[in-house]
Structures are given as structure tokens and as C-alpha cells.
Design a protein around this motif. Sequence first.
Motif, mmCIF file in Angstrom:
data_model
loop_
_atom_site.group_PDB
_atom_site.id
_atom_site.type_symbol
_atom_site.label_atom_id
_atom_site.label_comp_id
_atom_site.label_asym_id
_atom_site.label_seq_id
_atom_site.Cartn_x
_atom_site.Cartn_y
_atom_site.Cartn_z
ATOM 1 N N ASP A 75 33.586 43.111 33.695
ATOM 2 C CA ASP A 75 33.172 41.956 34.482
ATOM 3 C C ASP A 75 34.277 41.616 35.467
ATOM 4 O O ASP A 75 35.238 42.388 35.606
ATOM 5 C CB ASP A 75 32.807 40.755 33.601
ATOM 6 C CG ASP A 75 33.938 40.320 32.669
ATOM 7 O OD1 ASP A 75 35.112 40.271 33.119
ATOM 8 O OD2 ASP A 75 33.661 40.021 31.491
ATOM 9 N N TRP A 76 34.188 40.490 36.129
ATOM 10 C CA TRP A 76 35.132 40.173 37.197
ATOM 11 C C TRP A 76 36.552 39.976 36.684
ATOM 12 O O TRP A 76 37.513 40.170 37.430
ATOM 13 C CB TRP A 76 34.664 38.952 37.981
ATOM 14 C CG TRP A 76 34.793 37.641 37.254
ATOM 15 C CD1 TRP A 76 33.905 37.092 36.378
ATOM 16 C CD2 TRP A 76 35.878 36.722 37.354
ATOM 17 N NE1 TRP A 76 34.360 35.893 35.919
ATOM 18 C CE2 TRP A 76 35.576 35.635 36.507
ATOM 19 C CE3 TRP A 76 37.070 36.698 38.067
ATOM 20 C CZ2 TRP A 76 36.421 34.538 36.349
ATOM 21 C CZ3 TRP A 76 37.927 35.604 37.920
ATOM 22 C CH2 TRP A 76 37.594 34.544 37.074
ATOM 23 N N ARG A 77 36.703 39.616 35.415
ATOM 24 C CA ARG A 77 38.042 39.482 34.826
ATOM 25 C C ARG A 77 38.548 40.808 34.263
ATOM 26 O O ARG A 77 39.750 41.072 34.263
ATOM 27 C CB ARG A 77 38.023 38.458 33.693
ATOM 28 C CG ARG A 77 37.764 37.018 34.085
ATOM 29 C CD ARG A 77 37.902 36.145 32.840
ATOM 30 N NE ARG A 77 37.638 34.744 33.107
ATOM 31 C CZ ARG A 77 36.445 34.162 32.990
ATOM 32 N NH1 ARG A 77 35.395 34.901 32.655
ATOM 33 N NH2 ARG A 77 36.284 32.876 33.221
ATOM 34 N N ASN A 78 37.640 41.589 33.726
ATOM 35 C CA ASN A 78 37.964 42.863 33.072
ATOM 36 C C ASN A 78 37.366 43.985 33.911
ATOM 37 O O ASN A 78 36.242 44.439 33.666
ATOM 38 C CB ASN A 78 37.387 42.885 31.661
ATOM 39 C CG ASN A 78 37.958 41.797 30.783
ATOM 40 O OD1 ASN A 78 38.994 41.969 30.156
ATOM 41 N ND2 ASN A 78 37.265 40.653 30.738
ATOM 42 N N ILE A 79 38.118 44.431 34.907
ATOM 43 C CA ILE A 79 37.586 45.286 35.959
ATOM 44 C C ILE A 79 37.034 46.602 35.427
ATOM 45 O O ILE A 79 36.042 47.123 35.933
ATOM 46 C CB ILE A 79 38.672 45.567 37.025
ATOM 47 C CG1 ILE A 79 39.301 44.258 37.516
ATOM 48 C CG2 ILE A 79 38.104 46.377 38.177
ATOM 49 C CD1 ILE A 79 38.314 43.293 38.119
ATOM 50 N N ALA A 80 37.654 47.152 34.395
ATOM 51 C CA ALA A 80 37.224 48.451 33.866
ATOM 52 C C ALA A 80 36.736 48.357 32.437
ATOM 53 O O ALA A 80 36.591 49.373 31.767
ATOM 54 C CB ALA A 80 38.360 49.463 33.975
ATOM 55 N N GLY A 81 36.483 47.151 31.948
ATOM 56 C CA GLY A 81 35.974 46.982 30.599
ATOM 57 C C GLY A 81 36.889 46.128 29.747
ATOM 58 O O GLY A 81 37.936 45.647 30.196
ATOM 59 N N THR A 82 36.499 45.937 28.508
ATOM 60 C CA THR A 82 37.234 45.080 27.585
ATOM 61 C C THR A 82 38.707 45.486 27.510
ATOM 62 O O THR A 82 39.030 46.664 27.378
ATOM 63 C CB THR A 82 36.604 45.164 26.190
ATOM 64 O OG1 THR A 82 35.225 44.786 26.273
ATOM 65 C CG2 THR A 82 37.331 44.248 25.216
ATOM 66 N N GLY A 83 39.580 44.502 27.614
ATOM 67 C CA GLY A 83 41.007 44.757 27.474
ATOM 68 C C GLY A 83 41.687 45.276 28.717
ATOM 69 O O GLY A 83 42.819 45.771 28.637
ATOM 70 N N THR A 84 41.032 45.177 29.890
ATOM 71 C CA THR A 84 41.653 45.682 31.122
ATOM 72 C C THR A 84 42.047 44.543 32.063
ATOM 73 O O THR A 84 42.043 44.704 33.273
ATOM 74 C CB THR A 84 40.711 46.665 31.849
ATOM 75 O OG1 THR A 84 39.482 45.991 32.189
ATOM 76 C CG2 THR A 84 40.404 47.866 30.977
ATOM 77 N N GLN A 85 42.401 43.385 31.486
ATOM 78 C CA GLN A 85 42.798 42.249 32.318
ATOM 79 C C GLN A 85 44.018 42.539 33.175
ATOM 80 O O GLN A 85 44.220 41.897 34.208
ATOM 81 C CB GLN A 85 43.081 41.019 31.447
ATOM 82 C CG GLN A 85 41.888 40.504 30.676
ATOM 83 C CD GLN A 85 41.859 41.060 29.252
ATOM 84 O OE1 GLN A 85 42.327 42.167 28.997
ATOM 85 N NE2 GLN A 85 41.298 40.277 28.331
ATOM 86 N N THR A 86 44.832 43.505 32.760
ATOM 87 C CA THR A 86 46.035 43.821 33.535
ATOM 88 C C THR A 86 45.706 44.420 34.890
ATOM 89 O O THR A 86 46.557 44.449 35.783
ATOM 90 C CB THR A 86 46.945 44.790 32.755
ATOM 91 O OG1 THR A 86 46.201 45.968 32.422
ATOM 92 C CG2 THR A 86 47.469 44.143 31.485
#
Length: 317
Positions: free
Chosen positions: A135-146
Amino acid sequence: MTVGPAPKAACCTPCRDDALPGEPAQSQPAGNLDTGIRLETVVIPAGLPVLGTGHPRIPNDGEELRKSAPLAGFRMTETTITNAQFKKFVDSTGYVTDAERYGWSFVFWSLVPQNTGATLAVASADWWRKVHGADWRNIAGTGTQTLWDPDHPVVHVSWNDAMAFARWAGGRLPTEAEWEHAARGNLGDVPYPWGSREPDDEDFQPCNIWQGQFPANDLALDGYRATAPAKSFKPNDFGLYNMVGNVWEWTCEPYKIHSLRKAVREKLAAMKGYKLLKGGSFLCHRSYCWRYRIPARSGASPDTSLAHQGFRVVLDL
């Protein structure tokens, strides 16, 4: 749950082909309220826009020259809406995007982390993967906030999401004529915001698109394998950044083509309800998806979200 290809355009925008129950989340218009958001805009002068081109490149996409009416002047955000700006919207309203409601979004295969595990590929375009938690916070999926960067375009936003943000900010999405008029910067019927010179895989990369052999080898000669900062590369003569490449941009209009050709009628029947996108993205290349040109067009269902779709906002003078 199924994932289907976009008709005749899977390289650009695969689409969701089911729907969640209930209506999309809504936001309230900002009106004269202080939203705490700062939208840097430029004035786009009034004029008679060039709509389409006398040199169409992709058959049955509706790129041909069309009649247009004079436009009043308007303001347009100098960049696509950024992650930081979208965060202010979400923090202010509690808005939940379509990608978050579905629990997944489309991510390009090479951007999916190796530890994600198996992902479902899109039929006829297996470089697009259905990734849970994207999603918009997790660009490549769960745990990708970095991977989230406040200065990059917000992505994984649907047409519904873009409309909600624009309404909250006191603006709207552009029409196709407004978008093309703004992108051309008074240069007339040119394919690119800078003129007619073609980007290449050697020494001319004026925008963020693909270099190399798609979909296996991105040379990244422009410096980016995914999105670039929203304010990057040289702006056009109106002061607008990244009008082509980087991320596809939603418009307010349905995807329509005025044609009596059977192929076009069949295409439109398969794209009923789709909304119009302009500008191309970091995944475009002349060899397979020459849609980073100003007159080029694509479409997607209003709840579709991808890792290369964003938007910018216009405001009436």
C-alpha cells in the motif's frame, strides 16, 4: 479472488476485477479550512489546447488529434502529490485507501523483496505481482516501510483515493485537455515536455523511464529503478516536474475513445467504467510501451492501485 490483465495494456496497468462490498472511504472537502498542507502550484495560462497528436504511435488508443475547447487558466501542483502530502491527508481524515481495504496491491516483480515468498502473477503480464500488504506506506509489501520516502510520489493510490485527496485539498483532478495543455508548456504538438528528442539507452535520459531490455534488465541510466523524487529532472516551460515518466497520473475523466472501429469498440467494452491515466511511468520503454508521450493514454478501474500510479491536483483560479 482473481487477478486479470488490463485489456491491451497489461504492461501499463493490470486491474482488479472484483469489488469489495460497500462504498470507498470518503473525505470531506477542505473548503476554507486550514488543512495544514502546502501545495506548491504553478499557473497554467488560458489557451486552446492541443489534444492528441498529428503523429499517433499506438493504434486504437485514441491518440489522434481531437477537437478541443478553449481552457480558462488554472493552477496545477508542480509535482505529483508526495508521500508526505498524502500522509497529512490520512493523518487529518483517517482515510483508508483502496489498497488497504483490499489488503493487497500490484507490485513490479523486481521490486518484491526476496523474503516475500510466492506471489500471484497477472495473466499475460507476469512481471506484475499481487502482493499482500502493499500500500502507500508499504511500497513493496508488508515490512517495507523503509522504502517510503516523503519526497517521492505517493503510489498504490486508486482513482477513488486521488479524488478523495483532491476534494479534501480544495481542488480536483485535471481533465485530459488540461493535463496535455500543461504538459506541453506552449510547445505545440510535441511528444514530450522538453520537445521532440527521444529518450534513449545511451546518453539522453530527461525523465524516469526504463532503460534496457524489459522486463528483465533495467540499466537505470537515469539513476532510478523505481520512483524518483517528485521534484527531479528538469521541469517544463510551465515549471512542472515529471509530466512524463516516474508515475502514471490519474485524470478526472472516463477512458473513452471516439471511434467506430470494431477493435476499439471491443476494447472499450472490456474497459467499461475505467478512468483515464496519462504520462507513463518508470516502467515504460519505447520497445514495448511507448506511452510516456504526452498524447499517450491508458486506463484502469477506479479501485485499481499499483506501484507506479500517482496523481497531481489542479485548482481553479
